[in-house]
Design a protein around this motif. Structure first.
Motif, PDB file in Angstrom:
ATOM      1  N   THR A   5       0.792  -1.241   0.000  1.00 21.08           N
ATOM      2  CA  THR A   5       0.000   0.000   0.000  1.00 21.08           C
ATOM      3  C   THR A   5       0.818   1.283   0.000  1.00 21.08           C
ATOM      4  O   THR A   5       0.293   2.345  -0.343  1.00 21.08           O
TER       5      THR A   5
ATOM      6  N   ARG B 252      -8.093   2.123   3.417  1.00 27.55           N
ATOM      7  CA  ARG B 252      -7.664   3.520   3.293  1.00 27.55           C
ATOM      8  C   ARG B 252      -6.790   3.721   2.055  1.00 27.55           C
ATOM      9  O   ARG B 252      -6.859   4.753   1.399  1.00 27.55           O
ATOM     10  N   TYR B 253      -5.995   2.709   1.729  1.00 27.27           N
ATOM     11  CA  TYR B 253      -5.090   2.835   0.591  1.00 27.27           C
ATOM     12  C   TYR B 253      -5.605   2.110  -0.658  1.00 27.27           C
ATOM     13  O   TYR B 253      -4.872   1.916  -1.624  1.00 27.27           O
TER      14      TYR B 253
ATOM     15  N   ARG C  17      -8.413  -1.514   8.042  1.00 26.05           N
ATOM     16  CA  ARG C  17      -8.402  -0.046   7.938  1.00 26.05           C
ATOM     17  C   ARG C  17      -7.303   0.428   6.998  1.00 26.05           C
ATOM     18  O   ARG C  17      -7.531   1.305   6.157  1.00 26.05           O
TER      19      ARG C  17
END
Length: 392
Positions: A75, A131-132, A127
């Protein structure tokens, strides 16, 4: 911003050291209990205590170290470090302490403390991946969730005295870890092999990653895990295991591991996957021949597949992520041969081809030697700053 202590700069650092240490401690205590009469305040059936701590203690530490480190590569996210990493490490340690003193603690407290680690790890991983925008690897979050269910089943069995729940939790844990190996090893082993061959001017194009075979390999293990939970005739699970073993054997063949026989950091990964294939095939055969002990396939998977792969991955990541040359440390081959010997001796003992007491003791010594060598060889570099002075 001040840099964190080197040991807490990246998740693989503390978790890999703990993995090596705990691998030694659990097996030493188990053999001491079996043959030395060591008193342990377990509170559980000793056999289930041993299997729980290998599956939900030893393996989860290695999983956390690898997954939280690999996510940064997938990520581009910064690593969990400093106080946050320390909190996660302490949560894992709390679960282990709860189990070592389970005979002196309320069952509900042991369950609450021990069950906390995997959900926290899964939530954090989810998470970061979301998120990425890295949805591809959310399958590993599902794997962590399934491991949590397996752990919960074992606790239900303990508190309610139901051996069937204990066995279900143990079996589900082994199946989910098998799936995790199929997913993770299936990505890194052929990629690393092809890259090494390319660097050596070898036939990298011969390493095959078939999308169809990969899909079947993963689906076959998922099917096996589901069938094992259902009240079906033994031959159903046996056929599924044979199919899973066959398709994963084809996958392993396509990776052309023999081309990398000169590089121990590679052949150890192929060998570990080979043990998984053997375990699946033995599991299938045992469904039709009940005289074949169930512990044969279980230890082929646990010592051969899981233990060998963990050593192989940790010894590779430890040098690659600390700015050192990608090569095995001196005496590293002894570490690999020790875990191979431990696996073979344990299988010979399980099949009663050698004296059980001698075989299990020698197997335990081989295992302890392998992981003690890892700690001695790699703990110093894991607890010191990177050799190239880069952060991490």
């Amino acid at each position: 911003m001040a840099q964190p202590n080197a040991l807490l700069a990246y998740p693989f650092r503390p978790f890999f050291i703990l993995t090596g240490l705990y691998a030694m401690v659990v097996v030493l205590a188990w053999v001491g209990f079996l043959f030395g009469g060591w008193p342990l305040p377990l509170g559980w059936s000793p056999l289930q205590w041993h299997s729980h701590e290998m599956i939900y203690g030893f393996v989860t530490a290695a999983t956390a170290g690898f997954l939280l480190t690999a996510m940064c590569n997938w990520t581009g996210a910064p690593p969990l470090q400093g106080k946050g990493l320390l909190a996660l490490v302490l949560l894992w340690l709390a679960g282990r302490l709860a189990f070592w003193f389970a005979g002196w603690l309320p069952g509900w407290l042991v369950a609450v403390v021990d069950l906390a680690f995997l959900p926290v790890l899964a939530i954090y991983a989810a998470r970061v991946l979301l998120r990425y925008g890295n949805k591809r690897n959310l399958i590993l979050v599902a794997v962590l969730a399934a491991l949590t269910v397996g752990n919960l089943l074992m606790h239900v069995g303990f508190t309610g005295g139901g051996m069937q729940w204990l066995k279900l939790g143990q079996g589900l844990g082994l199946d989910i870890i098998t799936l995790m190996i199929v997913v993770i090893a299936g990505r890194i082993t052929p990629a690393f092999t092809a890259n090494w061959l390319r660097g050596q001017g070898g036939p990298a194009e011969q390493v095959v990653k078939s999308t169809k075979v990969t899909g079947l390999a993963m689906a076959s293990v998922v099917l096996l895990a589901v069938l094992a939970l259902l009240p079906l005739p033994a031959w159903c699970e046996a056929l599924a295991a044979l199919f899973a073993g066959g398709i994963n054997a084809l996958r392993l063949y396509q990776w052309r591991g023999w081309l990398a026989w000169r590089e121990p950091l590679l052949w150890i990964l192929h060998l570990a996957y080979g043990w998984v294939v053997i375990a699946l095939l033995l599991r299938g055969v045992s469904g039709f021949y009940p005289a074949l002990p169930e512990t044969l396939w279980q230890h082929s998977l646990a010592l051969g597949g899981i233990g060998t792969l963990i050593l192989g991955v940790m010894s590779r990541v430890a040098v690659g992520h600390t700015g050192r040359p990608m090569q095995l440390q001196p005496y590293g081959r002894l570490m690999y041969w020790a875990v191979i010997a431990a696996t073979v001796l344990r299988l010979l003992a399980a099949n009663q081809w050698i004296d059980y007491r001698i075989g299990v003791t020698l197997s335990a010594l081989g295992w302890i030697l392998a992981f003690s060598l890892f700690v001695v060889l790699y703990a110093p570099m894991l607890s010191q700053p990177r050799a190239d002075n880069r952060p991490g």
